[in-house]
Design an enzyme around this catalytic site. Sequence first.
Site, PDB file in Angstrom:
ATOM      1  N   ASP A  30      19.488  51.852  44.012  1.00  0.00           N
ATOM      2  CA  ASP A  30      20.839  51.719  43.467  1.00  0.00           C
ATOM      3  C   ASP A  30      21.842  51.806  44.608  1.00  0.00           C
ATOM      4  O   ASP A  30      21.717  52.626  45.515  1.00  0.00           O
ATOM      5  CB  ASP A  30      21.105  52.819  42.428  1.00  0.00           C
ATOM      6  CG  ASP A  30      22.306  52.499  41.552  1.00  0.00           C
ATOM      7  OD1 ASP A  30      22.113  52.224  40.353  1.00  0.00           O
ATOM      8  OD2 ASP A  30      23.440  52.509  42.071  1.00  0.00           O
ATOM      9  N   ILE A  31      22.872  50.952  44.541  1.00  0.00           N
ATOM     10  CA  ILE A  31      23.870  50.899  45.607  1.00  0.00           C
ATOM     11  C   ILE A  31      24.733  52.171  45.628  1.00  0.00           C
ATOM     12  O   ILE A  31      25.296  52.530  46.663  1.00  0.00           O
ATOM     13  CB  ILE A  31      24.746  49.630  45.434  1.00  0.00           C
ATOM     14  CG1 ILE A  31      25.365  49.219  46.750  1.00  0.00           C
ATOM     15  CG2 ILE A  31      25.807  49.818  44.364  1.00  0.00           C
ATOM     16  CD1 ILE A  31      25.986  47.815  46.712  1.00  0.00           C
ATOM     17  N   ASN A  87      20.886  52.559  29.932  1.00  0.00           N
ATOM     18  CA  ASN A  87      22.167  52.533  29.238  1.00  0.00           C
ATOM     19  C   ASN A  87      22.263  51.235  28.449  1.00  0.00           C
ATOM     20  O   ASN A  87      22.032  50.156  28.998  1.00  0.00           O
ATOM     21  CB  ASN A  87      23.317  52.626  30.248  1.00  0.00           C
ATOM     22  CG  ASN A  87      23.312  53.956  30.983  1.00  0.00           C
ATOM     23  OD1 ASN A  87      23.064  54.998  30.387  1.00  0.00           O
ATOM     24  ND2 ASN A  87      23.582  53.926  32.286  1.00  0.00           N
ATOM     25  N   VAL A  96      26.025  46.518  34.009  1.00  0.00           N
ATOM     26  CA  VAL A  96      25.354  45.278  34.428  1.00  0.00           C
ATOM     27  C   VAL A  96      24.466  44.826  33.272  1.00  0.00           C
ATOM     28  O   VAL A  96      23.604  45.588  32.800  1.00  0.00           O
ATOM     29  CB  VAL A  96      24.512  45.494  35.706  1.00  0.00           C
ATOM     30  CG1 VAL A  96      23.767  44.210  36.070  1.00  0.00           C
ATOM     31  CG2 VAL A  96      25.391  45.949  36.869  1.00  0.00           C
ATOM     32  N   HIS A 100      17.961  47.124  32.894  1.00  0.00           N
ATOM     33  CA  HIS A 100      17.493  47.885  34.055  1.00  0.00           C
ATOM     34  C   HIS A 100      17.202  49.313  33.655  1.00  0.00           C
ATOM     35  O   HIS A 100      17.896  49.903  32.832  1.00  0.00           O
ATOM     36  CB  HIS A 100      18.505  47.832  35.202  1.00  0.00           C
ATOM     37  CG  HIS A 100      19.910  48.189  34.808  1.00  0.00           C
ATOM     38  ND1 HIS A 100      20.733  47.304  34.143  1.00  0.00           N
ATOM     39  CD2 HIS A 100      20.620  49.329  34.954  1.00  0.00           C
ATOM     40  CE1 HIS A 100      21.903  47.892  33.914  1.00  0.00           C
ATOM     41  NE2 HIS A 100      21.858  49.126  34.387  1.00  0.00           N
ATOM     42  N   HIS A 102      16.901  53.057  35.095  1.00  0.00           N
ATOM     43  CA  HIS A 102      17.247  53.944  36.213  1.00  0.00           C
ATOM     44  C   HIS A 102      16.106  54.955  36.374  1.00  0.00           C
ATOM     45  O   HIS A 102      15.776  55.675  35.425  1.00  0.00           O
ATOM     46  CB  HIS A 102      18.523  54.728  35.913  1.00  0.00           C
ATOM     47  CG  HIS A 102      19.766  53.911  35.757  1.00  0.00           C
ATOM     48  ND1 HIS A 102      20.711  53.789  36.761  1.00  0.00           N
ATOM     49  CD2 HIS A 102      20.247  53.192  34.705  1.00  0.00           C
ATOM     50  CE1 HIS A 102      21.710  53.036  36.330  1.00  0.00           C
ATOM     51  NE2 HIS A 102      21.464  52.665  35.092  1.00  0.00           N
TER      52      HIS A 102
HETATM   53  P1  5GP Z   1      24.529  50.659  34.367  1.00  0.00           P
HETATM   54  O1  5GP Z   1      25.853  51.372  34.509  1.00  0.00           O
HETATM   55  O2  5GP Z   1      24.715  49.237  33.874  1.00  0.00           O
HETATM   56  O3  5GP Z   1      23.513  51.419  33.573  1.00  0.00           O
HETATM   57  O4  5GP Z   1      23.920  50.610  35.819  1.00  0.00           O
HETATM   58  C1  5GP Z   1      24.250  49.624  36.751  1.00  0.00           C
HETATM   59  C2  5GP Z   1      23.826  50.184  38.091  1.00  0.00           C
HETATM   60  O5  5GP Z   1      23.811  49.130  39.027  1.00  0.00           O
HETATM   61  C3  5GP Z   1      24.780  51.254  38.635  1.00  0.00           C
HETATM   62  O6  5GP Z   1      24.061  52.471  38.866  1.00  0.00           O
HETATM   63  C4  5GP Z   1      25.322  50.633  39.925  1.00  0.00           C
HETATM   64  O7  5GP Z   1      25.510  51.583  40.954  1.00  0.00           O
HETATM   65  C5  5GP Z   1      24.241  49.621  40.266  1.00  0.00           C
HETATM   66  N1  5GP Z   1      24.725  48.463  41.009  1.00  0.00           N
HETATM   67  C6  5GP Z   1      25.839  47.738  40.752  1.00  0.00           C
HETATM   68  N2  5GP Z   1      25.964  46.733  41.627  1.00  0.00           N
HETATM   69  C7  5GP Z   1      24.889  46.828  42.465  1.00  0.00           C
HETATM   70  C8  5GP Z   1      24.464  46.042  43.590  1.00  0.00           C
HETATM   71  O8  5GP Z   1      25.070  45.073  44.004  1.00  0.00           O
HETATM   72  N3  5GP Z   1      23.306  46.437  44.210  1.00  0.00           N
HETATM   73  C9  5GP Z   1      22.595  47.531  43.779  1.00  0.00           C
HETATM   74  N4  5GP Z   1      21.493  47.829  44.456  1.00  0.00           N
HETATM   75  N5  5GP Z   1      22.969  48.267  42.712  1.00  0.00           N
HETATM   76  C10 5GP Z   1      24.097  47.916  42.066  1.00  0.00           C
END
Ligand code: 5GP
Length: 114
Positions: A30-31, A87, A96, A100, A102
């Site tokens: 994760d970024i 999520n 996103v 995915h 986590h």
């Molecule tokens: P969500 O909030 O949808 O459950 O998780 C999306 C995750 O994607 C977040 O933890 C966010 O930090 C990660 N994320 C968003 N953009 C990028 C990216 O460009 N690269 C990576 N590696 N992770 C990302």
Amino acid sequence: MNDCLFCGITGGKVKGNIVYQDDSVVAFKDIKPRAPVHILIIPRKHIPTLLDLEPADGPLIGAIFFAAAKLAQEHGIAENGYRIVVNCGADAGQTVFHLHYHLLGGRHMGWPPG
Ligand code: 5GP
Ligand code: ZN
């Protein structure tokens, strides 16, 4: 799915710190890590949310959990424990819209989640 960020990572168009991949699953760091180990595990197939899963996706979801267990071992969090989070939708904070999982570990986690 040309404008999907995570399809960009699985397709090699967007740089991702990939730690595991096979025919159906890709995992990358994760970024913005929320724990010492924070890996995102995704299907190569573009599935927007948990609500979009179909019965035929069963083996794919199994493959994600097998990859998670392997990654937990490799990253040293299997023994002390770890958490897998998906999520789904606005209230859960999904940002996103490519499914995915986590994988979080390396610190104690509170319950219930925030
Ligand atoms: P969500 O909030 O949808 O459950 O998780 C999306 C995750 O994607 C977040 O933890 C966010 O930090 C990660 N994320 C968003 N953009 C990028 C990216 O460009 N690269 C990576 N590696 N992770 C990302
Ligand atoms: Zn996608």
